[in-house]
Design a protein around this motif. Structure first.
Motif, PDB file in Angstrom:
ATOM      1  N   MET A   1       0.837  -1.203   0.000  1.00 10.84           N
ATOM      2  CA  MET A   1       0.000   0.000   0.000  1.00 10.84           C
ATOM      3  C   MET A   1       0.871   1.251   0.000  1.00 10.84           C
ATOM      4  N   MET A   2       1.964   1.232   0.769  1.00 10.46           N
ATOM      5  CA  MET A   2       2.879   2.381   0.789  1.00 10.46           C
ATOM      6  C   MET A   2       3.479   2.587  -0.599  1.00 10.46           C
ATOM      7  N   GLN A   3       3.797   1.485  -1.261  1.00 14.73           N
ATOM      8  CA  GLN A   3       4.335   1.556  -2.619  1.00 14.73           C
ATOM      9  C   GLN A   3       3.316   2.194  -3.569  1.00 14.73           C
ATOM     10  N   LEU A   4       2.054   1.796  -3.450  1.00 11.52           N
ATOM     11  CA  LEU A   4       0.992   2.364  -4.287  1.00 11.52           C
ATOM     12  C   LEU A   4       0.797   3.851  -3.986  1.00 11.52           C
ATOM     13  N   LEU A   5       0.764   4.205  -2.706  1.00 13.82           N
ATOM     14  CA  LEU A   5       0.611   5.618  -2.327  1.00 13.82           C
ATOM     15  C   LEU A   5       1.804   6.449  -2.815  1.00 13.82           C
ATOM     16  N   CYS A   6       2.984   5.860  -2.783  1.00 15.20           N
ATOM     17  CA  CYS A   6       4.164   6.556  -3.315  1.00 15.20           C
ATOM     18  C   CYS A   6       4.014   6.812  -4.811  1.00 15.20           C
ATOM     19  N   ARG A   7       3.486   5.828  -5.547  1.00 13.97           N
ATOM     20  CA  ARG A   7       3.268   6.003  -6.997  1.00 13.97           C
ATOM     21  C   ARG A   7       2.288   7.136  -7.270  1.00 13.97           C
ATOM     22  N   VAL A   8       1.200   7.174  -6.491  1.00 14.09           N
ATOM     23  CA  VAL A   8       0.197   8.232  -6.672  1.00 14.09           C
ATOM     24  C   VAL A   8       0.814   9.590  -6.340  1.00 14.09           C
ATOM     25  N   ALA A   9       1.530   9.659  -5.224  1.00 18.35           N
ATOM     26  CA  ALA A   9       2.154  10.923  -4.818  1.00 18.35           C
ATOM     27  C   ALA A   9       3.185  11.382  -5.849  1.00 18.35           C
ATOM     28  N   GLN A  10       3.906  10.440  -6.406  1.00 15.37           N
ATOM     29  CA  GLN A  10       4.893  10.777  -7.440  1.00 15.37           C
ATOM     30  C   GLN A  10       4.193  11.269  -8.704  1.00 15.37           C
ATOM     31  N   GLU A  11       3.117  10.614  -9.073  1.00 12.80           N
ATOM     32  CA  GLU A  11       2.343  11.016 -10.256  1.00 12.80           C
ATOM     33  C   GLU A  11       1.799  12.438 -10.107  1.00 12.80           C
ATOM     34  N   LYS A  12       1.350  12.764  -8.897  1.00 10.72           N
ATOM     35  CA  LYS A  12       0.782  14.091  -8.624  1.00 10.72           C
ATOM     36  C   LYS A  12       1.856  15.113  -8.233  1.00 10.72           C
ATOM     37  N   GLU A  13       3.119  14.643  -8.164  1.00 11.87           N
ATOM     38  CA  GLU A  13       4.246  15.506  -7.784  1.00 11.87           C
ATOM     39  C   GLU A  13       3.980  16.209  -6.452  1.00 11.87           C
ATOM     40  N   MET A  14       3.576  15.420  -5.463  1.00 15.03           N
ATOM     41  CA  MET A  14       3.229  15.960  -4.147  1.00 15.03           C
ATOM     42  C   MET A  14       4.493  16.172  -3.312  1.00 15.03           C
ATOM     43  N   LYS A  15       4.524  17.334  -2.651  1.00 11.73           N
ATOM     44  CA  LYS A  15       5.599  17.655  -1.720  1.00 11.73           C
ATOM     45  C   LYS A  15       4.967  18.165  -0.432  1.00 11.73           C
ATOM     46  N   ALA A  16       5.641  17.900   0.679  1.00  7.13           N
ATOM     47  CA  ALA A  16       5.117  18.308   1.984  1.00  7.13           C
ATOM     48  C   ALA A  16       6.187  19.072   2.747  1.00  7.13           C
ATOM     49  N   ALA A  17       5.735  20.049   3.514  1.00 10.98           N
ATOM     50  CA  ALA A  17       6.621  20.804   4.401  1.00 10.98           C
ATOM     51  C   ALA A  17       6.011  20.781   5.784  1.00 10.98           C
ATOM     52  N   VAL A  18       6.784  20.274   6.736  1.00  4.85           N
ATOM     53  CA  VAL A  18       6.335  20.215   8.116  1.00  4.85           C
ATOM     54  C   VAL A  18       6.841  21.461   8.818  1.00  4.85           C
ATOM     55  N   LYS A  19       5.939  22.153   9.484  1.00  3.06           N
ATOM     56  CA  LYS A  19       6.309  23.375  10.183  1.00  3.06           C
ATOM     57  C   LYS A  19       6.757  23.042  11.601  1.00  3.06           C
ATOM     58  N   HIS A  20       7.795  23.727  12.049  1.00  5.61           N
ATOM     59  CA  HIS A  20       8.337  23.511  13.388  1.00  5.61           C
ATOM     60  C   HIS A  20       8.279  24.806  14.185  1.00  5.61           C
ATOM     61  N   SER A  21       7.111  25.416  14.283  1.00  4.48           N
ATOM     62  CA  SER A  21       6.989  26.716  14.948  1.00  4.48           C
ATOM     63  C   SER A  21       7.303  26.628  16.432  1.00  4.48           C
ATOM     64  N   PHE A  22       6.956  25.534  17.076  1.00 11.25           N
ATOM     65  CA  PHE A  22       7.229  25.387  18.511  1.00 11.25           C
ATOM     66  C   PHE A  22       8.734  25.410  18.758  1.00 11.25           C
ATOM     67  N   ARG A  23       9.468  24.653  17.951  1.00 10.28           N
ATOM     68  CA  ARG A  23      10.921  24.599  18.091  1.00 10.28           C
ATOM     69  C   ARG A  23      11.541  25.962  17.847  1.00 10.28           C
ATOM     70  N   GLY A  24      11.067  26.673  16.840  1.00  7.61           N
ATOM     71  CA  GLY A  24      11.573  28.022  16.549  1.00  7.61           C
ATOM     72  C   GLY A  24      11.313  28.978  17.696  1.00  7.61           C
ATOM     73  N   GLY A  25      10.150  28.862  18.328  1.00  7.53           N
ATOM     74  CA  GLY A  25       9.821  29.711  19.471  1.00  7.53           C
ATOM     75  C   GLY A  25      10.723  29.438  20.658  1.00  7.53           C
ATOM     76  N   ILE A  26      11.004  28.166  20.903  1.00  2.85           N
ATOM     77  CA  ILE A  26      11.898  27.798  22.010  1.00  2.85           C
ATOM     78  C   ILE A  26      13.295  28.372  21.769  1.00  2.85           C
ATOM     79  N   VAL A  27      13.776  28.291  20.538  1.00  5.02           N
ATOM     80  CA  VAL A  27      15.099  28.844  20.209  1.00  5.02           C
ATOM     81  C   VAL A  27      15.111  30.348  20.449  1.00  5.02           C
ATOM     82  N   THR A  28      14.069  31.043  20.035  1.00  5.42           N
ATOM     83  CA  THR A  28      13.988  32.495  20.215  1.00  5.42           C
ATOM     84  C   THR A  28      14.010  32.862  21.700  1.00  5.42           C
ATOM     85  N   ILE A  29      13.208  32.186  22.492  1.00  2.54           N
ATOM     86  CA  ILE A  29      13.132  32.472  23.929  1.00  2.54           C
ATOM     87  C   ILE A  29      14.464  32.170  24.606  1.00  2.54           C
TER      88      ILE A  29
END
Length: 141
Positions: free
Chosen positions: A8-36
């Motif tokens: 199933m992961m292989q199939l989902l990878c094929r679909v994601a590749q076909e749709k050229e999907m990219k994801a960005a995970v936000k790390h706002s909590f970590r950035g806030g801790i660094v600032t403080i």
């Protein structure tokens, strides 16, 4: 014939590749801790001017850490822990359960030849990454 989680992961990878999907995970909590932390250290070391400098540097560093870095969804799917892959598997099976297929190769062919099924699985991935990973999804190059 039941489909395995890795298939199933292989199939989902094929679909994601076909749709050229990219994801960005936000790390706002970590950035806030660094600032403080940087502002606090600057204040300890340099008093009020150190606080200002530490806060400014921490803010820049925190902003840099929060900059969105898009990675291909297939790459992220391959790195998911087994428990997360199992969650996706269950959701994807619910979408594909009504299809008639005899083996994994046939299921892959059915999905890759159906624009509607690809859209359903892409939306499933988008919802998963938004809900579980607090990610932003981008399609295309």
């Amino acid at each position: 014939m039941p489909i395995r989680v890795d298939q199933m992961m292989q199939l989902l990878c094929r679909v994601a590749q076909e749709k050229e999907m990219k994801a960005a995970v936000k790390h706002s909590f970590r950035g806030g801790i660094v600032t403080i932390t940087t502002a606090f250290a600057g204040g300890l070391l340099g008093g009020p001017p150190g606080l200002a400098v530490g806060g400014a540097l921490g803010g820049l560093l925190g902003a840099w850490m929060n900059s969105t870095k898009f990675k291909p969804v297939p790459q992220i799917l391959r790195q998911l822990p087994p428990a997360e892959q199992q969650k996706l598997y269950i959701e994807a099976i619910a979408v594909l359960q009504s299809l008639d297929w005899s083996d994994f190769a046939r299921l892959t062919a059915v999905v890759m030849n159906s624009h509607l099924l690809q859209l359903q699985l892409a939306k499933l991935l988008e919802n998963y990454f938004t809900r579980e990973q607090s990610a932003v999804i981008k399609y295309g190059a």
